[in-house]
Motif scaffolding. Structure first.
Motif, mmCIF file in Angstrom:
data_model
loop_
_atom_site.group_PDB
_atom_site.id
_atom_site.type_symbol
_atom_site.label_atom_id
_atom_site.label_comp_id
_atom_site.label_asym_id
_atom_site.label_seq_id
_atom_site.Cartn_x
_atom_site.Cartn_y
_atom_site.Cartn_z
ATOM 1 N N GLU A 86 0.849 -1.181 0.000
ATOM 2 C CA GLU A 86 0.000 0.000 0.000
ATOM 3 C C GLU A 86 0.886 1.232 0.000
ATOM 4 N N VAL A 113 1.972 4.584 1.348
ATOM 5 C CA VAL A 113 1.784 5.262 2.628
ATOM 6 C C VAL A 113 2.139 6.741 2.571
ATOM 7 N N ARG A 114 2.976 7.122 1.625
ATOM 8 C CA ARG A 114 3.240 8.550 1.422
ATOM 9 C C ARG A 114 3.980 8.745 0.111
ATOM 10 N N ASN A 138 4.307 -0.023 2.021
ATOM 11 C CA ASN A 138 4.527 -1.140 2.945
ATOM 12 C C ASN A 138 3.366 -2.113 2.814
ATOM 13 N N ASP A 182 1.426 -2.819 7.565
ATOM 14 C CA ASP A 182 1.854 -2.641 8.950
ATOM 15 C C ASP A 182 2.331 -1.207 9.116
ATOM 16 N N PRO A 183 1.601 -0.363 9.871
ATOM 17 C CA PRO A 183 1.988 1.052 9.958
ATOM 18 C C PRO A 183 3.368 1.279 10.573
ATOM 19 N N ASP A 184 3.867 0.328 11.343
ATOM 20 C CA ASP A 184 5.196 0.466 11.937
ATOM 21 C C ASP A 184 6.250 -0.353 11.200
ATOM 22 N N GLN A 237 9.526 -0.057 5.185
ATOM 23 C CA GLN A 237 8.935 0.464 3.963
ATOM 24 C C GLN A 237 9.860 0.255 2.766
#
Length: 129
Positions: free
Chosen positions: A30, A32-33, A48, A51-53, A56
């Motif tokens: 996905e 993420v930025r 990533n 998983d937000p943490d 990447q």
């Protein structure tokens, strides 16, 4: 000593949209930025696996690059773990990503991994979790 955490791995790509489609469709990444730098003539996209943490993948697109990048002999591969290796392999094969055959290590009779390549030729290893 300070405790370090993996932040990202960067690769350069020739066609941003083609690479983004591959990483999203084939591997479930996905975005993420994104950091567009028209004055510097490049775009950075961070991906990533949800998983937000997590670690990447930074995809760097340089606007003026017209020939494929030379991957050299020092690059190895990116590795991603998956729970159902056989289903993942069948899916990648059905979608035309040309994965290698399932393989084990040494005398191991159970398949543990396979490889495929992204649109720029970067090798990706899919391993059993």
């Amino acid at each position: 000593m300070e405790k370090f955490k993996m932040a990202h791995t960067m690769i350069r790509v020739l066609n941003l949209e083609k690479s983004l489609a591959f990483y999203k469709e084939a591997l479930g990444f996905e975005e993420v930025r994104r950091n567009d730098q028209p004055a510097g003539r490049f775009t950075l996209v961070y991906l990533n696996t949800g998983d937000p943490d997590g670690h990447q993948l930074e995809i760097t697109y340089n606007y003026d690059q017209v020939v494929p990048y030379d991957l050299g002999t020092g690059y190895g591969h990116l590795a991603l773990g998956v729970d159902d290796l056989e289903a993942s392999h069948a899916d990648h094969k059905a979608k035309g990503y040309n994965p290698t055959d399932l393989k084990g290590l040494g005398g191991d009779s159970k398949p543990r991994f396979y490889f495929m390549s992204d649109p720029d030729g970067y090798k990706i290893e899919i391993i059993r979790n």
